[in-house]
Design a protein around this motif. Sequence first.
Motif, short mmCIF file in Angstrom:
data_model
loop_
_atom_site.label_atom_id
_atom_site.label_comp_id
_atom_site.label_asym_id
_atom_site.label_seq_id
_atom_site.Cartn_x
_atom_site.Cartn_y
_atom_site.Cartn_z
N HIS A 1 72.74 -34.79 21.46
CA HIS A 1 71.50 -35.17 22.16
C HIS A 1 70.30 -34.74 21.33
O HIS A 1 70.20 -33.58 20.94
N THR B 1 62.56 -36.39 20.43
CA THR B 1 61.82 -37.48 19.78
C THR B 1 61.68 -37.30 18.27
O THR B 1 61.36 -38.24 17.55
N ASN C 1 64.24 -36.17 16.43
CA ASN C 1 65.62 -36.15 15.97
C ASN C 1 66.17 -34.74 15.79
O ASN C 1 67.09 -34.52 14.98
N ALA D 1 65.91 -38.23 23.88
CA ALA D 1 65.25 -39.47 23.43
C ALA D 1 66.26 -40.40 22.77
O ALA D 1 66.11 -41.61 22.79
N SER D 2 67.30 -39.80 22.17
CA SER D 2 68.31 -40.59 21.48
C SER D 2 69.60 -39.78 21.40
O SER D 2 69.63 -38.58 21.67
N GLY E 1 72.23 -47.96 26.24
CA GLY E 1 71.09 -47.15 25.81
C GLY E 1 69.78 -47.90 25.94
O GLY E 1 68.74 -47.31 26.29
N GLN E 2 69.80 -49.19 25.67
CA GLN E 2 68.58 -50.00 25.81
C GLN E 2 68.13 -50.06 27.27
O GLN E 2 66.93 -50.00 27.57
N ILE F 1 67.48 -44.66 26.13
CA ILE F 1 68.00 -43.63 25.22
C ILE F 1 68.69 -44.35 24.07
O ILE F 1 69.74 -44.97 24.25
N GLU F 2 68.10 -44.30 22.90
CA GLU F 2 68.61 -45.06 21.77
C GLU F 2 69.87 -44.44 21.17
O GLU F 2 69.96 -43.22 20.98
N LEU F 3 70.84 -45.29 20.91
CA LEU F 3 72.01 -44.86 20.15
C LEU F 3 71.67 -45.00 18.67
O LEU F 3 71.56 -46.11 18.15
N LEU F 4 71.49 -43.87 18.00
CA LEU F 4 71.12 -43.89 16.58
C LEU F 4 72.30 -44.24 15.69
O LEU F 4 72.14 -44.90 14.66
N GLN G 1 76.03 -47.36 11.85
CA GLN G 1 74.67 -47.74 11.51
C GLN G 1 74.58 -48.22 10.07
O GLN G 1 73.96 -49.24 9.77
#
Length: 234
Positions: A139, A142, A144, A177-178, A207-208, A212-215, A229
Motif C-alpha cells: 500500500h 501519493t 509512492n 493512493a495506489s 482500482g479505477q 486506487i491505482e494498480l501500479l 507494467q
Amino acid sequence: MSAMVHAHRPVLVREIPKEDRPRERMMLHGADSLSNAELLAILLRTGSRGCSAVDLAEQILKRLGGIRNLIDADLNELTALPGIGPAKATELKAAIEIGRRVVRVRAESRPTFESPADAADYMMDRLRFHLKEHFVVLHLDTKNRLIGEEIVSIGSLNSSIAHPREIFKTALKRSAASIICLHNHPSGDPTPSIDDVKVTRRLVEAGQILGIELLDHIIIGENCYISMQEKGWL
C-alpha cells in the motif's frame, strides 16, 4: 572386526582439524565460506549417536530436499527428522524467523517505489523461497512511499489467485493512493499464467472504480521477476 567397524564410523566434529570445523572456519573466513550444511550444523551444535553435527545437517537437508524447504518446514516436520528433538526444532524455527524479521526491518524506513525493480528487490528474498504461492499487496501513499503491506492469500503449490475484494479491502482502510501486487511462482519461473493476466486486468478495473491505482503486478521467480507494467499488460 571391531577395528574395521571403528575405521568406518562417522568422523565426529571434535576429530576434524580445528581449521576445518564450521565455527572456526566461519570466524576465520566469514559465513559466506560455509556450505548450507555447515551453517545448519552451527545451529544444531551437536549431532546424534555416531553422527557429527555436519553429518546430521546434511541428512536433514537431503530429507527435506534442500535449504529452501527448511524455511517452510513446521515444528512437527522438523521433530519427525532423525536426530531432531523439540529443542533443536524450536531453535531452528527461531533462527529462520529472525532471518525473516531482519528482512522486514527495511519496511520501517518507509521505502519509496519508483520502478518495478524497487518493489521486486524489496520482496524478492521474502517470496522466492516459499513452496506455495503468496499474494502480497504493498500500500502506497501519493508519493509512492510504503504505508503498509499485507499477505492477502496463500495458495496451493501452483495457485494463489486472490479476489479483488480482498486485495483492496485493507488498501481502502489505509487510504492508500495506489498499490503494487506481487506473488511468487514456486517453480522459479516468473512467466505469467493466463489467470495471472486475467486477475491483473480485473484489478486494474476495480482500482479505477475505487480510486486506487494498480501500479504494477510483479511475479517473483528464482532471483528474477516479471513486471506486468513493463510488459504493457496493465
